[in-house]
Each structure stands twice: as C-alpha cells, then as structure tokens.
Design a protein around this motif. Structure first.
Motif, PDB file in Angstrom:
ATOM      1  N   THR A  77      23.307  -9.922  30.087  1.00 32.77           N
ATOM      2  CA  THR A  77      22.596  -9.781  28.816  1.00 32.77           C
ATOM      3  C   THR A  77      22.054 -11.129  28.352  1.00 32.77           C
ATOM      4  O   THR A  77      22.531 -12.177  28.757  1.00 32.77           O
ATOM      5  N   SER A 105      26.147 -12.745  24.596  1.00 30.57           N
ATOM      6  CA  SER A 105      25.343 -12.515  25.785  1.00 30.57           C
ATOM      7  C   SER A 105      25.705 -13.574  26.820  1.00 30.57           C
ATOM      8  O   SER A 105      26.173 -14.659  26.483  1.00 30.57           O
ATOM      9  N   ASP A 116      19.109  -8.581  23.911  1.00 33.87           N
ATOM     10  CA  ASP A 116      19.771  -7.347  24.327  1.00 33.87           C
ATOM     11  C   ASP A 116      20.570  -6.738  23.173  1.00 33.87           C
ATOM     12  O   ASP A 116      20.898  -5.562  23.207  1.00 33.87           O
ATOM     13  N   GLY A 131      19.008  -1.542  29.286  1.00 31.86           N
ATOM     14  CA  GLY A 131      19.169  -1.459  27.834  1.00 31.86           C
ATOM     15  C   GLY A 131      20.136  -0.394  27.357  1.00 31.86           C
ATOM     16  O   GLY A 131      20.962  -0.632  26.476  1.00 31.86           O
ATOM     17  N   PRO A 154      15.231  -3.776  23.942  1.00 32.55           N
ATOM     18  CA  PRO A 154      15.329  -3.261  25.315  1.00 32.55           C
ATOM     19  C   PRO A 154      15.149  -1.745  25.419  1.00 32.55           C
ATOM     20  O   PRO A 154      14.815  -1.232  26.478  1.00 32.55           O
ATOM     21  N   LYS A 172      15.044 -10.164  27.628  1.00 32.63           N
ATOM     22  CA  LYS A 172      16.393  -9.617  27.769  1.00 32.63           C
ATOM     23  C   LYS A 172      16.934  -9.953  29.146  1.00 32.63           C
ATOM     24  O   LYS A 172      16.190 -10.420  29.998  1.00 32.63           O
TER      25      LYS A 172
END
Length: 102
Positions: free
Chosen positions: A37, A7, A41, A63, A46, A58
């Motif tokens: 992200t 992320s 996530d 999502g 999400p 998130k």
C-alpha cells in the motif's frame, strides 16, 4: 487506545520520528503496516479508477483488498476498545491477512 494503520511505501524518517514520539506517550497504541500500500490506498481513490497504480497514486495491492483489510482491523479494534470483545486479530498475524505486519 489508538490503532494506526500504515502504508508500506509512504513512511519517511520524519513521519517515523513523529510517530515514535506519539507512541511513547500512548502506551496502548497499536500500529500495523499493510504491505503493498501507499498513502492514497487509505482513501476511496483506488476504488474509483484502476489506473491509480499506473499513475503512482497507490501501491500494487488491489483496492478492494485494501478496503477489506482496513475494515477487518478497524472492526476488531472498535469491538475491543468500545465493546470489550477480545480481538485476536490485533495480537498476532492472521492467515487471512498475510499483507499485514505487526
């Protein structure tokens, strides 16, 4: 072979140091970052509530889009690693996924 999807918002100095050590022992490991992200996530959260972003659970990327990206890259990785099918998606940026950084 390993594929690591990171992320954008979750990495820390400690996590990066741990990953660098792991990657130094796994030369075939690939890593990608999905912009927009955060840590959660990469779960179903999400998809369960539109409030996840407002609750800071998130990142701002929608999502369903995160799931689409994860599915595409995971499928490309497994097809390449297990079936020997070339996966250009893992080698260079794709116009279909501008959120992914190599």
């Amino acid at each position: 072979p390993f594929l690591f999807l990171f992320s954008e918002l979750w990495p820390s100095e400690r996590n990066n140091a741990l990953f660098s050590t792991l990657k130094s022992h796994s030369p075939q490991a690939q890593s990608l970052v999905i912009l927009g992200t955060d840590h959660f996530d990469f779960t179903d959260l999400p998809l369960l509530t539109p409030l996840a972003y407002q609750l800071k659970l998130k990142g701002p990327l929608e999502g369903r889009r995160v799931v689409e990206i994860i599915n595409a890259y995971a499928l490309a990785f497994f097809n390449q690693a297990l079936k020997g099918i070339p996966a250009p998606l893992l080698e260079q940026p794709a116009d279909a996924f501008p959120e992914v950084r190599y």
